[in-house]
Design a protein around this motif. Structure first.
Motif, mmCIF file in Angstrom:
data_model
loop_
_atom_site.group_PDB
_atom_site.id
_atom_site.type_symbol
_atom_site.label_atom_id
_atom_site.label_comp_id
_atom_site.label_asym_id
_atom_site.label_seq_id
_atom_site.Cartn_x
_atom_site.Cartn_y
_atom_site.Cartn_z
ATOM 1 N N ALA A 39 0.855 -1.113 0.055
ATOM 2 C CA ALA A 39 0.018 0.071 -0.119
ATOM 3 C C ALA A 39 0.789 1.327 -0.021
ATOM 4 O O ALA A 39 0.119 2.455 0.192
ATOM 5 N N GLY A 40 2.201 0.820 0.039
ATOM 6 C CA GLY A 40 3.149 2.177 0.097
ATOM 7 C C GLY A 40 3.547 2.937 1.168
ATOM 8 O O GLY A 40 3.906 4.010 1.209
ATOM 9 N N ALA A 41 3.019 2.289 2.354
ATOM 10 C CA ALA A 41 3.130 2.698 3.759
ATOM 11 C C ALA A 41 4.099 1.876 4.472
ATOM 12 O O ALA A 41 4.158 0.647 4.532
ATOM 13 N N VAL B 12 -2.318 -6.731 3.410
ATOM 14 C CA VAL B 12 -1.336 -6.223 2.682
ATOM 15 C C VAL B 12 -0.007 -7.068 2.909
ATOM 16 O O VAL B 12 0.019 -7.920 3.523
ATOM 17 N N GLU B 13 0.747 -7.038 1.799
ATOM 18 C CA GLU B 13 1.867 -7.713 1.931
ATOM 19 C C GLU B 13 3.198 -6.822 1.675
ATOM 20 O O GLU B 13 3.408 -5.811 1.009
ATOM 21 N N VAL B 14 4.156 -7.225 2.575
ATOM 22 C CA VAL B 14 5.425 -6.778 2.714
ATOM 23 C C VAL B 14 6.417 -6.683 1.242
ATOM 24 O O VAL B 14 6.468 -7.643 0.929
#
Length: 218
Positions: free
Chosen positions: A138-140, A194-196
């Motif tokens: 997610a870009g976080a 979410v995926e790292v």
């Protein structure tokens, strides 16, 4: 945000010298002590080795013997905690920055007194975890728990029950370790998975500051 606030009392014992630390750890390993907790956090293993070494150095003419006594003292409590399958024991540690002489990679290693002990003590644990700041799809950036080799910090698992990167939720992690179903808060809407994606630093070259307090293990 999106976390339920729980009014929970947390018992703690402050130990700033060897006698108090010994008495506290002894009590925590008794049947009476174990009735008071499901999860016991020792903060920190690094400080315990400092207290123990300061105690044993004046008692030994040979400094190497003091390090040996310190090691025996720490190992006894680690093994005693490892023998309690019905409790969660979490040993925190400071970290030190090390540069690999072969590939030049910078890694972080648990810090305790004694160079030899720094290589030996971590492998007394079946689980070695490292709290890292990583980027998800997610870009976080956020704090995640690294449970396997391959990151910037020492990590490894003999049980392989955790994903390489786990959300930093120790209650969920302990349930997963016990093979229990995840707890779902009926009052909180489900969040998308979410995926790292990467552990690399952002383009600015500066790592963003995480929200909240700095992880106590670093």
């Amino acid at each position: 945000e999106n976390y339920e606030v729980l009014n929970t009392e947390v018992n703690f014992i402050e130990a700033f010298d060897y006698p108090t630390a010994t008495a506290a750890l002894d009590w925590a390993m008794t049947d009476e002590g174990k009735k008071t907790y499901d999860t016991l956090i020792m903060d920190s293993l690094s400080e315990f080795t400092k207290l123990a070494l300061a105690h044993f150095l004046p008692l030994n003419k040979d400094g190497r013997a003091a390090y040996g006594d310190m090691m025996q003292w720490v190992a006894w409590y680690i093994n005693a905690a490892n023998a309690q399958d019905d409790k969660n024991h979490l040993w925190l540690a400071h970290t030190e920055r090390q540069e690999d002489q072969v590939d030049g990679q910078v890694r972080f290693w648990p810090w305790v007194e004694g160079k030899g002990q720094r290589n030996e003590i971590p492998y007394m644990f079946s689980e070695i975890w490292f709290i890292d700041i990583v980027l998800n799809d997610a870009g976080a950036y956020g704090r995640w728990l690294l449970s396997q080799e391959g990151g910037k910090g020492l990590a490894g698992s003999r049980n392989n029950l955790l994903d390489p990167y786990e959300p930093l939720d120790f209650s969920a992690i302990f349930r997963k370790m016990r093979r229990e179903p995840a707890w779902i808060n009926p009052n909180q809407p489900a969040e998308p998975a979410v995926e790292v994606k990467s552990t690399q630093e952002p383009a600015t070259g500066k790592r963003p500051k995480p929200a909240g307090k700095k992880p106590v293990s670093q």
